[in-house]
Design a protein around this motif. Sequence first.
Motif, PDB file in Angstrom:
ATOM      1  N   LEU A 110       0.861  -1.178   0.000  1.00 29.92           N
ATOM      2  CA  LEU A 110       0.000   0.000   0.000  1.00 29.92           C
ATOM      3  C   LEU A 110       0.895   1.225   0.000  1.00 29.92           C
ATOM      4  CD1 LEU A 110      -2.772  -0.909   2.610  1.00 29.92           C
ATOM      5  CD2 LEU A 110      -2.641  -1.475   0.176  1.00 29.92           C
ATOM      6  N   PRO A 111       1.059   1.894  -1.122  1.00 30.54           N
ATOM      7  CA  PRO A 111       1.953   3.050  -1.201  1.00 30.54           C
ATOM      8  C   PRO A 111       1.629   4.092  -0.132  1.00 30.54           C
ATOM      9  CG  PRO A 111       1.241   2.407  -3.390  1.00 30.54           C
ATOM     10  CD  PRO A 111       0.435   1.592  -2.428  1.00 30.54           C
ATOM     11  N   GLY A 112       2.685   4.546   0.557  1.00 30.01           N
ATOM     12  CA  GLY A 112       2.520   5.566   1.577  1.00 30.01           C
ATOM     13  C   GLY A 112       2.085   5.051   2.923  1.00 30.01           C
ATOM     14  N   VAL A 113       1.865   3.736   3.041  1.00 26.56           N
ATOM     15  CA  VAL A 113       1.422   3.150   4.307  1.00 26.56           C
ATOM     16  C   VAL A 113       2.455   2.128   4.772  1.00 26.56           C
ATOM     17  CG1 VAL A 113      -0.411   1.879   5.483  1.00 26.56           C
ATOM     18  CG2 VAL A 113      -0.975   3.444   3.621  1.00 26.56           C
ATOM     19  N   GLY A 114       2.728   2.102   6.057  1.00 25.90           N
ATOM     20  CA  GLY A 114       3.636   1.099   6.603  1.00 25.90           C
ATOM     21  C   GLY A 114       5.014   1.612   6.911  1.00 25.90           C
ATOM     22  N   ALA A 115       5.446   2.664   6.253  1.00 22.05           N
ATOM     23  CA  ALA A 115       6.725   3.335   6.557  1.00 22.05           C
ATOM     24  C   ALA A 115       7.884   2.362   6.734  1.00 22.05           C
ATOM     25  CB  ALA A 115       6.564   4.197   7.815  1.00 22.05           C
ATOM     26  N   GLY A 116       8.048   1.432   5.785  1.00 23.00           N
ATOM     27  CA  GLY A 116       9.159   0.493   5.838  1.00 23.00           C
ATOM     28  C   GLY A 116       8.863  -0.770   6.606  1.00 23.00           C
ATOM     29  N   ALA A 117       7.987  -0.704   7.614  1.00 24.89           N
ATOM     30  CA  ALA A 117       7.638  -1.893   8.386  1.00 24.89           C
ATOM     31  C   ALA A 117       6.714  -2.807   7.603  1.00 24.89           C
ATOM     32  CB  ALA A 117       6.982  -1.481   9.712  1.00 24.89           C
ATOM     33  N   GLY A 118       5.838  -2.210   6.784  1.00 27.27           N
ATOM     34  CA  GLY A 118       4.956  -2.994   5.933  1.00 27.27           C
ATOM     35  C   GLY A 118       3.528  -3.046   6.441  1.00 27.27           C
ATOM     36  N   VAL A 119       2.662  -3.585   5.585  1.00 28.88           N
ATOM     37  CA  VAL A 119       1.254  -3.810   5.923  1.00 28.88           C
ATOM     38  C   VAL A 119       0.998  -5.308   5.838  1.00 28.88           C
ATOM     39  CG1 VAL A 119      -1.144  -3.363   5.271  1.00 28.88           C
ATOM     40  CG2 VAL A 119       0.581  -1.554   5.037  1.00 28.88           C
ATOM     41  N   ALA A 120       0.579  -5.883   6.948  1.00 33.83           N
ATOM     42  CA  ALA A 120       0.372  -7.328   7.031  1.00 33.83           C
ATOM     43  C   ALA A 120      -1.108  -7.645   7.109  1.00 33.83           C
ATOM     44  CB  ALA A 120       1.084  -7.900   8.243  1.00 33.83           C
TER      45      ALA A 120
END
Length: 232
Positions: A110-120
């Motif tokens: 998700l572009p712009g979401v997660g800031a390197g940590a990611g979206v799980a």
Amino acid sequence: MQVFAGHSGAVNCGDFTPDGKRIVTACAEGTLMFWDPRSPTPVFKLTPQDARFDLEGITSLKVNPSSTLAVVGGASGGVRVVSLNKGEVVGQLGGHQEDESIEAIEFVDLPGVGAGAGVAITGGTDGKACIWDLSTMRLRATLEHSVREFIVANDAITRLLAHPAPKGYLVVSASADKTLKTWDARSGTLVREHTGHKAPVLDASLGLEGSVVISAGDDGFALVFTTEAVEE
């Protein structure tokens, strides 16, 4: 060939870090081990003796795209986020029903979401897929595989599949309710429902750059669906 020993229970799941440098394994007794493939000694391990990590057995895990975090699902519905750099629990995610195991974990783009940590996304036997922003450890959306106006048996989520770029925001879920569903993880909305199986869907895989999904059912059939366009 390297042999990794140290688990006291059945090894239920494992994953290479996306950078290819490390391996994570986890067992039914609730122990997670982080390995360098060149060494028989784990870099670190976490056990149920650490109360923060006690999941009553580990059923699933997935490493984020930057190879810094592992999301670990348990037999009693708990989810832990483990820092692979620090070797410690850095988050506890609680969106699933207690005593319902976590059977599938996937990361979406998700572009712009997660800031390197990611979206799980975590999928459980409670029929829910929970979307998590790991930069904040907050729940973004909950996907319900069955409409729960009353208790529905056998709607466990068995598999989660993330589409490749440029549609990395799409995810397909397979379920024991005999269906697969394509979702838009940006909003948590249902894109398509795929029906045809007469028994639980046990596994699935994407093909043709995510445009089709092939499913394997307990009815003895493998079916092919288009993930977005309407089948003719």
